[in-house]
Design a protein around this motif. Structure first.
Motif, PDB file in Angstrom:
ATOM      1  N   ALA A   1       0.825  -1.206   0.000  1.00 37.13           N
ATOM      2  CA  ALA A   1       0.000   0.000   0.000  1.00 37.13           C
ATOM      3  C   ALA A   1       0.858   1.255   0.000  1.00 37.13           C
ATOM      4  O   ALA A   1       0.359   2.346   0.197  1.00 37.13           O
ATOM      5  CB  ALA A   1      -0.924   0.003   1.211  1.00 37.13           C
ATOM      6  N   GLY A   2       2.165   1.063  -0.209  1.00 36.63           N
ATOM      7  CA  GLY A   2       3.057   2.214  -0.265  1.00 36.63           C
ATOM      8  C   GLY A   2       3.427   2.773   1.093  1.00 36.63           C
ATOM      9  O   GLY A   2       3.792   3.936   1.229  1.00 36.63           O
ATOM     10  N   LEU A   3       3.321   1.946   2.133  1.00 33.78           N
ATOM     11  CA  LEU A   3       3.625   2.415   3.487  1.00 33.78           C
ATOM     12  C   LEU A   3       4.717   1.560   4.111  1.00 33.78           C
ATOM     13  O   LEU A   3       4.942   0.422   3.703  1.00 33.78           O
ATOM     14  CB  LEU A   3       2.380   2.333   4.370  1.00 33.78           C
ATOM     15  N   GLU A   4       5.376   2.137   5.105  1.00 33.51           N
ATOM     16  CA  GLU A   4       6.398   1.380   5.822  1.00 33.51           C
ATOM     17  C   GLU A   4       5.983   1.221   7.264  1.00 33.51           C
ATOM     18  O   GLU A   4       5.226   2.023   7.788  1.00 33.51           O
ATOM     19  CB  GLU A   4       7.732   2.140   5.778  1.00 33.51           C
ATOM     20  N   VAL A   5       6.514   0.203   7.903  1.00 33.38           N
ATOM     21  CA  VAL A   5       6.215   0.040   9.322  1.00 33.38           C
ATOM     22  C   VAL A   5       7.116   1.006  10.101  1.00 33.38           C
ATOM     23  O   VAL A   5       8.123   1.468   9.585  1.00 33.38           O
ATOM     24  CB  VAL A   5       6.453  -1.413   9.794  1.00 33.38           C
ATOM     25  N   PRO A   6       6.766   1.327  11.370  1.00 32.18           N
ATOM     26  CA  PRO A   6       7.646   2.196  12.160  1.00 32.18           C
ATOM     27  C   PRO A   6       9.032   1.557  12.281  1.00 32.18           C
ATOM     28  O   PRO A   6       9.158   0.335  12.280  1.00 32.18           O
ATOM     29  CB  PRO A   6       6.959   2.245  13.523  1.00 32.18           C
ATOM     30  N   GLN A   7      10.052   2.401  12.390  1.00 35.72           N
ATOM     31  CA  GLN A   7      11.432   1.904  12.386  1.00 35.72           C
ATOM     32  C   GLN A   7      11.685   0.855  13.460  1.00 35.72           C
ATOM     33  O   GLN A   7      12.343  -0.157  13.204  1.00 35.72           O
ATOM     34  CB  GLN A   7      12.389   3.073  12.575  1.00 35.72           C
ATOM     35  N   CYS A   8      11.147   1.091  14.678  1.00 35.35           N
ATOM     36  CA  CYS A   8      11.445   0.147  15.751  1.00 35.35           C
ATOM     37  C   CYS A   8      10.795  -1.208  15.472  1.00 35.35           C
ATOM     38  O   CYS A   8      11.384  -2.255  15.738  1.00 35.35           O
ATOM     39  CB  CYS A   8      11.019   0.707  17.099  1.00 35.35           C
ATOM     40  N   THR A   9       9.589  -1.167  14.885  1.00 38.07           N
ATOM     41  CA  THR A   9       8.924  -2.422  14.540  1.00 38.07           C
ATOM     42  C   THR A   9       9.742  -3.157  13.480  1.00 38.07           C
ATOM     43  O   THR A   9       9.958  -4.375  13.572  1.00 38.07           O
ATOM     44  CB  THR A   9       7.508  -2.142  13.994  1.00 38.07           C
ATOM     45  N   ALA A  10      10.204  -2.394  12.503  1.00 42.28           N
ATOM     46  CA  ALA A  10      11.000  -2.988  11.436  1.00 42.28           C
ATOM     47  C   ALA A  10      12.256  -3.642  12.020  1.00 42.28           C
ATOM     48  O   ALA A  10      12.653  -4.743  11.611  1.00 42.28           O
ATOM     49  CB  ALA A  10      11.382  -1.927  10.412  1.00 42.28           C
ATOM     50  N   LEU A  11      12.877  -2.972  12.990  1.00 42.19           N
ATOM     51  CA  LEU A  11      14.099  -3.487  13.605  1.00 42.19           C
ATOM     52  C   LEU A  11      13.843  -4.832  14.274  1.00 42.19           C
ATOM     53  O   LEU A  11      14.564  -5.813  14.050  1.00 42.19           O
ATOM     54  CB  LEU A  11      14.617  -2.475  14.643  1.00 42.19           C
ATOM     55  N   ILE A  12      12.765  -4.882  15.076  1.00 37.68           N
ATOM     56  CA  ILE A  12      12.440  -6.117  15.784  1.00 37.68           C
ATOM     57  C   ILE A  12      12.120  -7.234  14.796  1.00 37.68           C
ATOM     58  O   ILE A  12      12.592  -8.373  14.926  1.00 37.68           O
ATOM     59  CB  ILE A  12      11.241  -5.884  16.742  1.00 37.68           C
ATOM     60  N   GLN A  13      11.355  -6.873  13.758  1.00 33.41           N
ATOM     61  CA  GLN A  13      10.984  -7.890  12.771  1.00 33.41           C
ATOM     62  C   GLN A  13      12.216  -8.440  12.062  1.00 33.41           C
ATOM     63  O   GLN A  13      12.367  -9.639  11.864  1.00 33.41           O
ATOM     64  CB  GLN A  13       9.997  -7.299  11.751  1.00 33.41           C
ATOM     65  N   GLU A  14      13.129  -7.531  11.740  1.00 30.03           N
ATOM     66  CA  GLU A  14      14.357  -7.930  11.051  1.00 30.03           C
ATOM     67  C   GLU A  14      15.195  -8.846  11.945  1.00 30.03           C
ATOM     68  O   GLU A  14      15.699  -9.874  11.499  1.00 30.03           O
ATOM     69  CB  GLU A  14      15.140  -6.659  10.674  1.00 30.03           C
ATOM     70  N   LEU A  15      15.328  -8.459  13.215  1.00 35.19           N
ATOM     71  CA  LEU A  15      16.102  -9.250  14.172  1.00 35.19           C
ATOM     72  C   LEU A  15      15.481 -10.633  14.361  1.00 35.19           C
ATOM     73  O   LEU A  15      16.198 -11.641  14.418  1.00 35.19           O
ATOM     74  CB  LEU A  15      16.195  -8.531  15.520  1.00 35.19           C
ATOM     75  N   SER A  16      14.143 -10.667  14.432  1.00 34.85           N
ATOM     76  CA  SER A  16      13.475 -11.957  14.595  1.00 34.85           C
ATOM     77  C   SER A  16      13.786 -12.858  13.416  1.00 34.85           C
ATOM     78  O   SER A  16      14.045 -14.051  13.561  1.00 34.85           O
ATOM     79  CB  SER A  16      11.962 -11.791  14.677  1.00 34.85           C
ATOM     80  N   ARG A  17      13.765 -12.247  12.221  1.00 34.77           N
ATOM     81  CA  ARG A  17      14.019 -13.027  11.019  1.00 34.77           C
ATOM     82  C   ARG A  17      15.437 -13.576  11.010  1.00 34.77           C
ATOM     83  O   ARG A  17      15.705 -14.660  10.537  1.00 34.77           O
ATOM     84  CB  ARG A  17      13.765 -12.165   9.784  1.00 34.77           C
ATOM     85  N   LYS A  18      16.363 -12.785  11.583  1.00 37.29           N
ATOM     86  CA  LYS A  18      17.761 -13.212  11.623  1.00 37.29           C
ATOM     87  C   LYS A  18      17.992 -14.251  12.709  1.00 37.29           C
ATOM     88  O   LYS A  18      19.135 -14.656  12.961  1.00 37.29           O
ATOM     89  CB  LYS A  18      18.678 -12.004  11.863  1.00 37.29           C
ATOM     90  N   GLY A  19      16.927 -14.583  13.445  1.00 37.58           N
ATOM     91  CA  GLY A  19      17.068 -15.679  14.387  1.00 37.58           C
ATOM     92  C   GLY A  19      17.094 -15.278  15.849  1.00 37.58           C
ATOM     93  O   GLY A  19      17.109 -16.135  16.734  1.00 37.58           O
ATOM     94  N   LEU A  20      17.119 -13.981  16.134  1.00 34.29           N
ATOM     95  CA  LEU A  20      17.086 -13.567  17.532  1.00 34.29           C
ATOM     96  C   LEU A  20      15.694 -13.838  18.072  1.00 34.29           C
ATOM     97  O   LEU A  20      14.707 -13.464  17.461  1.00 34.29           O
ATOM     98  CB  LEU A  20      17.428 -12.076  17.631  1.00 34.29           C
ATOM     99  N   ARG A  21      15.610 -14.480  19.229  1.00 35.63           N
ATOM    100  CA  ARG A  21      14.294 -14.829  19.738  1.00 35.63           C
ATOM    101  C   ARG A  21      13.730 -13.655  20.534  1.00 35.63           C
ATOM    102  O   ARG A  21      14.253 -13.291  21.576  1.00 35.63           O
ATOM    103  CB  ARG A  21      14.383 -16.068  20.623  1.00 35.63           C
TER     104      ARG A  21
END
Lengths: 272, 293
Positions: free
Chosen positions: B248-268
């Motif tokens: 929809a042309g929007l981004e998530v808030p930076q902190c949410t993006a950070l947590i999501q990225e970290l989770s994907r990289k395997g940090l629990r």
């Protein structure tokens, strides 16, 4: 640019500052009428004294008053010249070839200068220096309210004045920004012939106009959202009240006018 | 009609369009059906041209829809025979604060401007005075009551504009990108004022924005895309789907993006996060956990 002040209002708390703006509007008109009532040296003397008393009462610095006189200095000089050289009378003071200067001419010149001086001082003391533009707008709206009956758009006119006053500083700010922006692109406003300099203003005026229209549009929407629908059924937060001070002032002014007329009847000296 | 009573604002299949300069009609809203309850704090998100501003202006009848229904407090405002008095009543109930603080202040003195709305409503002078004083103290601008608006900062001007709406005693306030032209300090002032209004006055808030950090403060986030309701849910639900948002042309808030990225990289990391505070807490727990283990 943040410090631009609207009008020439000089903040203070003098007797004149405290008067009702409607009364000040009436008083300034009466005062101008008074200045035209004067005929002889005594009434003009009283008029001059009254102007000095008003200046002292308003506690406006003399330098400020002089500043309001400056733009009309030329007119004053012109009046003096015309009156001195072109009035003919009985008492010849000076004669050289085709120049005849009569006492009457000199007196007329002095009277006219006094009259114009008092005119300016009166209007600026009662109105521009001691009344905020917004109070003046309110006064005009309320004084002329009866004209609504004959379909004069009094409220609309007052609203336009208010909005104009509100947006002058905003637009000056904007002009400043546009000028800086154009200068940054190499525009030159200060050199060249008059025509070139006038041409250089076009790139300022066009963006200014465009943005003014945009502002007007947005303001109209915002006003509609706040239920604005003209003057009908509208109340005001601050209602103007005449107080004892205002009635005393108008009494003094009327007495002043009457005494000027009476003084004119004394046949002392030259009568204009 | 049976459902309209439960919602303060309800729209049914709302469609709206506007005409371009060249005569081409542009469809802005195509079938928006929403219900907003009294006292809710809703953020409306959407990229430019998604119809979010149009949606707001339909609610207080600045614009009229092509088709569809709008009910405000149970009243159908889209019917043909609506009276002028009803329109003013709707506009009083639904106050609107716009983007440019300069272009919505009318008077040359702050308190006169706040009085503008109540004056239009024909309220007696003494009561206007009282409302103006209350509204100014509520937004913390009492000491500026006699100032000229052009000498105030952007955030202060916007607070004066809010006070001007509050003085009309609205049930709902719409903020149409009201922080877009402000610096971070001004933005915080306005956002804190919005939170306060909700808390102290129980006013229904609709905040139209494209700042994700503002949207997370709301109870509910509605994402508009191509004139339709694209997503509707709590901030956690909405920002939990970054890919859908991106479409929809929007981004998530930076902190949410950070947590999501970290989770994907395997940090629990446990749970979703939308605010910097929550993010910091999650990270501290995660790091602390590692050190101890």
């Amino acid at each position: 640019m943040k410090n631009i002040s609207l009008g020439q209002y000089y903040p203070g708390n003098s007797v004149i500052h405290r008067m009702d703006p409607r009364m000040k509007l009436i008083l300034s008109l009466l005062y101008i009428v008074c200045s035209f009532l004067c005929r002889n040296i005594i009434s003009f003397g009283l008029l001059f004294v009254s102007a000095i008393v008003l200046i002292l009462l308003s506690r406006i610095p003399m330098s400020l008053i002089m500043r309001s006189i400056r733009p009309i200095l030329f007119i004053l000089a012109f009046t003096v010249v015309i009156n001195i050289f072109w009035t003919s009378g009985e008492t010849l003071l000076f004669e050289w070839k085709f120049i005849h200067i009569y006492l009457e001419g000199v007196m007329n010149a002095v009277f006219m200068v006094l009259r114009i001086f008092v005119l300016i001082v009166g209007a600026s003391l009662f109105l521009t220096y001691t009344t905020t533009p917004i109070a003046l707008t309110d006064a005009i709206e309320q004084l002329f309210a009866p004209l609504k009956r004959i379909k004069v758009p009094v409220h609309e006119f007052a609203m336009m004045m208010t909005i104009a006053l509100r947006f002058i500083p905003t637009l000056i700010d904007e002009t400043d920004k546009i000028m800086s922006a154009q200068k940054a692109r190499g525009a030159d406003f200060t050199s060249g012939s008059l025509i070139n300099r006038a041409k250089a203003l076009i790139p300022i005026l066009i963006p200014l106009f465009v943005s003014s229209f945009r502002r007007a549009d947005e303001l109209a929407t915002a006003m509609e959202c706040r239920c604005y629908h003209g003057g009908e059924g509208r109340t005001r937060m601050s209602i103007l009240h005449y107080r004892a001070l205002d009635f005393i002032a108008i009494l003094i002014m009327i007495t002043f006018g009457v005494s000027l007329v009476l003084l004119n009847m004394l046949g002392i000296g030259y009568t204009m | 009609m049976e459902n309209t009573k439960n919602y303060f604002i309800k729209t049914e299949d709302l469609c709206a369009s506007y005409e371009e300069d060249d005569g081409r009609a542009v469809q802005v809203l195509s079938g928006v059906s929403l219900g907003i309850e009294k006292g809710e704090y809703v953020a409306v998100l959407g990229h430019n041209g998604s119809g979010k501003s149009t949606f707001a202006k339909l609610l207080n009848m600045i614009l009229l829809p092509d088709s569809g229904k709008i009910y405000i407090d149970g009243t159908d405002i889209t019917r043909e025979d609506i009276t002028e008095k009803e329109i003013y009543d709707i506009r009083r109930k639904i106050g609107m604060v716009f983007q440019n603080p300069d272009n919505q202040l009318v008077a040359t003195i702050v308190e006169e401007d706040v009085a503008f709305g109540p004056e239009n409503l024909g309220i007696p002078s003494a009561e206007i005075r009282q409302r103006v004083d209350e509204a100014l103290s509520l937004v913390g601008m009492s000491e500026y009551a006699r100032h000229e608006p052009h000498r105030l900062s952007g955030g202060q001007k916007q607070r004066v504009a809010i006070a001007g709406i509050i003085a009309m005693m609205p049930d709902c306030m719409i903020f149409d990108e009201s922080t877009a032209m402000l610096d971070p300090i001004g933005r915080k002032e306005v956002m804190d004022t919005i939170d306060m209004l909700r808390r102290e006055k129980g006013i229904t808030i609709i905040n139209i924005t494209h700042h994700m950090n503002e949207a997370v403060r709301a109870d509910r986030v509605i994402v508009l895309n191509d004139g339709k309701v694209y997503m509707d849910g709590t901030p956690e639900e909405i920002f939990g789907e970054p890919y859908k948002l991106e479409l929809a042309g929007l981004e998530v808030p930076q902190c949410t993006a950070l947590i999501q990225e970290l989770s994907r990289k395997g940090l629990r990391l446990d749970g979703e996060c939308t605010t910097p505070e929550k993010c910091a807490k999650l990270l501290r727990n995660a790091i602390g956990g590692k050190k101890n283990g």
